[in-house]
Design an enzyme around this catalytic site. Structure first.
Site, PDB file in Angstrom:
ATOM      1  N   GLY A  44     -31.344 -63.737 -10.357  1.00 30.75           N
ATOM      2  CA  GLY A  44     -31.717 -64.953  -9.629  1.00 30.75           C
ATOM      3  C   GLY A  44     -31.619 -66.241 -10.416  1.00 30.75           C
ATOM      4  O   GLY A  44     -31.351 -67.304  -9.858  1.00 30.75           O
ATOM      5  N   GLU A  99     -36.760 -68.451 -15.159  1.00 32.61           N
ATOM      6  CA  GLU A  99     -36.868 -67.711 -13.886  1.00 32.61           C
ATOM      7  C   GLU A  99     -36.397 -68.580 -12.733  1.00 32.61           C
ATOM      8  O   GLU A  99     -36.378 -69.809 -12.839  1.00 32.61           O
ATOM      9  CB  GLU A  99     -38.333 -67.320 -13.639  1.00 32.61           C
ATOM     10  CG  GLU A  99     -38.661 -65.877 -13.979  1.00 32.61           C
ATOM     11  CD  GLU A  99     -38.171 -64.875 -12.933  1.00 32.61           C
ATOM     12  OE1 GLU A  99     -37.198 -65.164 -12.215  1.00 32.61           O
ATOM     13  OE2 GLU A  99     -38.765 -63.784 -12.857  1.00 32.61           O
ATOM     14  N   ASP A 103     -43.668 -66.036  -7.852  1.00 28.74           N
ATOM     15  CA  ASP A 103     -44.363 -65.762  -6.599  1.00 28.74           C
ATOM     16  C   ASP A 103     -45.751 -65.205  -6.941  1.00 28.74           C
ATOM     17  O   ASP A 103     -46.692 -65.978  -7.150  1.00 28.74           O
ATOM     18  CB  ASP A 103     -43.486 -64.776  -5.806  1.00 28.74           C
ATOM     19  CG  ASP A 103     -43.928 -64.578  -4.386  1.00 28.74           C
ATOM     20  OD1 ASP A 103     -44.572 -65.475  -3.825  1.00 28.74           O
ATOM     21  OD2 ASP A 103     -43.620 -63.523  -3.791  1.00 28.74           O
ATOM     22  N   LYS A 131     -44.258 -70.846  -6.353  1.00 31.56           N
ATOM     23  CA  LYS A 131     -44.951 -70.612  -5.079  1.00 31.56           C
ATOM     24  C   LYS A 131     -46.401 -70.279  -5.396  1.00 31.56           C
ATOM     25  O   LYS A 131     -46.770 -69.097  -5.439  1.00 31.56           O
ATOM     26  CB  LYS A 131     -44.333 -69.384  -4.392  1.00 31.56           C
ATOM     27  CG  LYS A 131     -43.264 -69.629  -3.384  1.00 31.56           C
ATOM     28  CD  LYS A 131     -43.050 -68.290  -2.664  1.00 31.56           C
ATOM     29  CE  LYS A 131     -41.778 -68.226  -1.918  1.00 31.56           C
ATOM     30  NZ  LYS A 131     -41.527 -66.873  -1.382  1.00 31.56           N
ATOM     31  N   ARG A 165     -26.814 -66.021  -2.619  1.00 32.27           N
ATOM     32  CA  ARG A 165     -27.002 -66.622  -3.950  1.00 32.27           C
ATOM     33  C   ARG A 165     -26.067 -67.801  -4.176  1.00 32.27           C
ATOM     34  O   ARG A 165     -26.350 -68.684  -4.981  1.00 32.27           O
ATOM     35  CB  ARG A 165     -26.732 -65.585  -5.051  1.00 32.27           C
ATOM     36  CG  ARG A 165     -27.715 -64.430  -5.094  1.00 32.27           C
ATOM     37  CD  ARG A 165     -27.506 -63.658  -6.403  1.00 32.27           C
ATOM     38  NE  ARG A 165     -28.116 -62.341  -6.393  1.00 32.27           N
ATOM     39  CZ  ARG A 165     -29.383 -62.065  -6.662  1.00 32.27           C
ATOM     40  NH1 ARG A 165     -30.214 -63.053  -6.943  1.00 32.27           N
ATOM     41  NH2 ARG A 165     -29.837 -60.836  -6.663  1.00 32.27           N
TER      42      ARG A 165
HETATM   43  P1  IMP Z   1     -43.223 -62.179  -8.675  1.00 33.55           P
HETATM   44  O1  IMP Z   1     -43.417 -61.045  -9.641  1.00 33.55           O
HETATM   45  O2  IMP Z   1     -43.928 -61.895  -7.371  1.00 33.55           O
HETATM   46  O3  IMP Z   1     -43.602 -63.517  -9.240  1.00 33.55           O
HETATM   47  O4  IMP Z   1     -41.716 -62.093  -8.292  1.00 33.55           O
HETATM   48  C1  IMP Z   1     -40.779 -63.034  -8.595  1.00 33.55           C
HETATM   49  C2  IMP Z   1     -39.450 -62.515  -8.075  1.00 33.55           C
HETATM   50  O5  IMP Z   1     -39.536 -62.212  -6.665  1.00 33.55           O
HETATM   51  C3  IMP Z   1     -38.402 -63.588  -8.205  1.00 33.55           C
HETATM   52  O6  IMP Z   1     -37.749 -63.528  -9.444  1.00 33.55           O
HETATM   53  C4  IMP Z   1     -37.498 -63.278  -7.028  1.00 33.55           C
HETATM   54  O7  IMP Z   1     -36.537 -62.311  -7.406  1.00 33.55           O
HETATM   55  C5  IMP Z   1     -38.400 -62.659  -5.989  1.00 33.55           C
HETATM   56  N1  IMP Z   1     -38.808 -63.647  -4.970  1.00 33.55           N
HETATM   57  C6  IMP Z   1     -40.047 -64.106  -4.714  1.00 33.55           C
HETATM   58  N2  IMP Z   1     -40.048 -64.997  -3.705  1.00 33.55           N
HETATM   59  C7  IMP Z   1     -38.756 -65.121  -3.318  1.00 33.55           C
HETATM   60  C8  IMP Z   1     -38.098 -65.928  -2.302  1.00 33.55           C
HETATM   61  O8  IMP Z   1     -38.690 -66.721  -1.543  1.00 33.55           O
HETATM   62  N3  IMP Z   1     -36.745 -65.773  -2.219  1.00 33.55           N
HETATM   63  C9  IMP Z   1     -36.036 -64.921  -3.004  1.00 33.55           C
HETATM   64  N4  IMP Z   1     -36.611 -64.176  -3.965  1.00 33.55           N
HETATM   65  C10 IMP Z   1     -37.969 -64.261  -4.111  1.00 33.55           C
END
Ligand code: IMP
Length: 180
Positions: A44, A99, A103, A131, A165
């Protein structure tokens, strides 16, 4: 022209370019006199990172890690598996982890723990999008491009099931694409 699968554009191309240029200048100022190592989390972060490094007027190096989190596609479990590790040691290096989006924070929290154990001189976290509403694990982000609404967004490196992407902007995916 907006992609038909999008509800709306959230960050357009010129907004992204302006902010990435600002972030690059900030990093160049903060790391003046040093040679940072930027580590991108595949896949990503690739589009953001390749734009960002061209806005950092410093000697620097780049490397990549590929990880995936266990659990289903909608909930991160916090257990992250490394598929591709770094090519070289980060000991005594000034590391900036790049990153695409934070999220829950579980992925970055896990990666931070792994990287700190390898004894870098410093470790800073940089994410294009944040987020904060979905955060489960606190992460200390030094550089953030934009705060993002708690919607599923794609483009500029971010995917849904491997697609979108290559969109040159970031948009909110329409519900019909989710199958909802
Ligand atoms: P976390 O461990 O929940 O913080 O996950 C982060 C990862 O989730 C990111 O590197 C993305 O690959 C994926 N992700 C979270 N939200 C989104 C979104 O809105 N669109 C696309 N990928 C997302």
């Amino acid at each position: 022209m907006e992609h038909a699968d999008l509800e709306r554009i959230v960050f357009d191309t010129s907004t992204l370019a302006d902010r990435v240029a600002q972030m690059g200048r900030q990093i160049a100022t903060d790391y003046h006199g040093r040679t940072p190592l930027l580590i991108g989390v595949l896949k990503g972060s690739v589009v953001f990172m390749t734009d960002l490094v061209r806005q950092i007027d410093l000697r620097l190096e780049i490397d990549f890690m590929a990880v995936s989190s266990y659990g289903d596609s909608t909930r991160s479990s916090g257990e992250v598996r490394i598929h591709k590790d770094l090519d070289r040691s980060i000991e005594d290096r000034h590391v900036i982890l790049i990153e695409d989006i934070v999220d829950t924070g579980l992925t970055l929290h896990f990666l931070t723990k792994i990287l700190r154990a390898r004894k870098p001189a410093s470790l800073a976290l940089c994410s294009l999008l944040d987020k904060p509403e979905a955060r489960v694990q606190t992460v200390d982000l030094r550089y953030v491009g934009f705060t993002c609404p708690n919607d599923f967004v794609v483009g500029y490196g971010l995917d849904y099931r491997g697609e979108y992407r290559n969109l040159p902007y970031i948009g909110m995916l329409s519900r019909h694409v989710y199958g909802g």
